[in-house]
Design a protein around this motif. Structure first.
Motif, PDB file in Angstrom:
ATOM      1  N   SER A 174       0.810  -1.224   0.000  1.00 35.82           N
ATOM      2  CA  SER A 174       0.000   0.000   0.000  1.00 35.82           C
ATOM      3  C   SER A 174       0.840   1.270   0.000  1.00 35.82           C
ATOM      4  O   SER A 174       0.398   2.298  -0.491  1.00 35.82           O
ATOM      5  CB  SER A 174      -0.933  -0.018   1.199  1.00 35.82           C
ATOM      6  N   THR A 175       2.068   1.205   0.546  1.00 38.77           N
ATOM      7  CA  THR A 175       2.817   2.448   0.690  1.00 38.77           C
ATOM      8  C   THR A 175       4.117   2.492  -0.099  1.00 38.77           C
ATOM      9  O   THR A 175       4.784   3.525  -0.133  1.00 38.77           O
ATOM     10  CB  THR A 175       3.181   2.692   2.161  1.00 38.77           C
ATOM     11  N   ALA A 200       7.414   4.783   7.677  1.00 36.57           N
ATOM     12  CA  ALA A 200       6.395   4.027   6.948  1.00 36.57           C
ATOM     13  C   ALA A 200       5.200   3.749   7.849  1.00 36.57           C
ATOM     14  O   ALA A 200       5.367   3.340   8.992  1.00 36.57           O
ATOM     15  CB  ALA A 200       6.987   2.705   6.463  1.00 36.57           C
TER      16      ALA A 200
END
Lengths: 274, 168
Positions: A174-175, A200
């Motif tokens: 997702s990141t 993160a």
């Protein structure tokens, strides 16, 4: 001179023991350094033959589960195919779209798989004759398995991700924060993602994928989900526990990936380093 | 004499195959495997040359290594076990060994278990410390040694009793 001979003859058992033990120790030490375990590995005629005979018998026992896995994968692929937006125009052939084959896939049977030691390897039934080389990626329909580290004519050996020497580039889906995937040698269900930046936003349940920074695996191959995470002693990075998608204790068939552009990428990186 | 050599060759091949095809795949509780190929070293004829035993043990260990991709850890452990075998024999069988008259099929079960337990513990501790090769995971080494040893000892004693004839 006489005395030396006498000494050798008197202590011949001990000297032979010392010799054999140091040979074994030398082999052990060189097997602990990545990419150098050349002499003693299971990708050879003898072990491949024995494991092949065994495999031809015991592959019948889990045909049903293998079928289920294949059907599931087919379903997923078919869904992907039906849901792609770009409709393929069969009359229009653009040479540039067909020239971009990036990965060549070979299917292989697993002849031997271990997960109880701290240095685990898989023996596969495809080798140099099927143009398998070192540093090809190995995956299943669920996710990554390891990297080829030795080949013989008809067999190859893959360094499993369940090996303390294994280090694979991975990211949080997702990141896009990257880290390196290692294994602490304990449970075959969990691997560790290290060196993830403290900035993160890590969430339990997020998916971990391959990062695509190395030329071995394409970007976005599944690895597992986050089950827990903790800060390092230094406090700059996270170490994340990742539960694998693959059941590493039960692997029947794998795909070997060859990156067609790999030599070109490696050449480029080498010329940059000099 | 020839029957002894034949018996040992058959035993060598059978134990190797059973080890790599069955015992290496057990993975009880995830990591516990018995290493029964050392029965060959335990039962090797006592009157034979020690050098021969050392060499054969090395080859046996190397073959197990070849099949399980472990470098040379089994070879190292097997050679060490073969080297200290006379000491083990002396300490577990005492006078019988001095007279060179041990018959594994007729010795009493207590000494046999002592002999096999000591040997297995030594073999496994060398095996796992070389395999893990890291001082900081010494607890893991001890854990693996202990559990695998229990497994190996039970299996070895059972196999030796099952396959020895003329036991009272």
């Amino acid at each position: 001179m006489q005395q030396i001979f006498n000494f050798v003859i008197r202590n011949k058992t001990f000297l032979l023991f010392l010799l054999l033990f140091s040979i074994a120790l030398a082999l052990t030490i060189q097997s602990h350094s990545y990419h150098r375990s050349k002499f003693i590995n299971s990708a050879n005629f003898l072990t491949g033959g024995v494991y092949g005979t065994m495999n031809s018998v015991d592959q019948y026992f889990d045909l049903k589960t293998k079928n289920d896995i294949l059907a599931e994968e087919n379903q997923r692929l078919r869904e992907q195919l039906l849901n792609t937006n770009t409709s393929v125009d069969s009359t229009f052939i653009d040479s540039s779209t067909y020239a971009t084959e990036k990965y060549r896939v070979t299917v292989a049977d697993v002849y031997k798989n271990s997960y109880s030691s701290t240095n685990n390897y898989l023996t596969l039934n495809k080798g140099a004759n099927d143009s398998i080389k070192r540093d090809f990626g190995v995956i299943t329909s669920n996710g990554i398995i390891g990297i080829i580290d030795n080949t013989s004519k008809n067999y190859s050996r893959a360094l499993s991700i369940l090996n303390v020497k294994s280090k694979i580039n991975a990211k949080i889906k997702s990141t896009n924060h990257i880290g390196s995937l290692t294994w602490n040698g304990k449970s075959p269900v969990y691997v560790q993602l290290e060196d993830v930046s403290q900035f993160a936003p890590v969430k339990v349940g997020d998916t971990i994928q391959t990062g695509g920074e190395s030329s071995i695996f394409p970007k976005g191959i599944g690895i597992g989900t986050i089950t827990s995470f903790e800060s390092d002693i230094s406090g700059d990075t996270y170490t994340i526990q990742v539960q694998l998608f693959n059941d590493m204790t039960n692997i029947g068939t794998v795909y070997i990936l060859e990156n067609v552009d790999r030599t070109e990428i490696n050449l480029l990186e080498k010329s940059n380093n000099e | 004499m020839n029957s002894v050599v034949g018996l040992n060759i058959v035993r060598f091949i059978l134990l190797l195959l059973v080890q790599v095809l069955i015992c290496n795949q057990i993975d009880f509780l995830g990591y516990i495997n018995p290493y029964i190929y050392i029965i060959f070293i335990f039962l090797f004829p006592i009157r034979e040359e020690r050098l021969a035993l050392l060499l054969i043990s090395f080859v046996l260990g190397m073959l197990v290594d070849l099949f399980s991709d472990s470098g040379g850890v089994h070879a190292a452990a097997a050679v060490s076990l073969a080297y200290i075998r006379p000491i083990l024999l002396k300490s577990s069988f005492g006078m019988l060994y001095e007279h060179q008259s041990i018959k594994f099929s007729t010795t009493d079960i207590g000494s046999l278990i002592t002999y096999i337990s000591l040997g297995t513990l030594i073999h496994h501790s060398i095996l796992f410390s070389l395999e893990i090769f890291n001082i900081s995971s010494i607890l893991l080494v001890l854990e693996k040694t202990l559990f695998s040893s229990i497994f190996t000892i039970i299996l070895s004693v059972l196999i030796i009793i099952l396959f020895s004839r003329n036991r009272k």
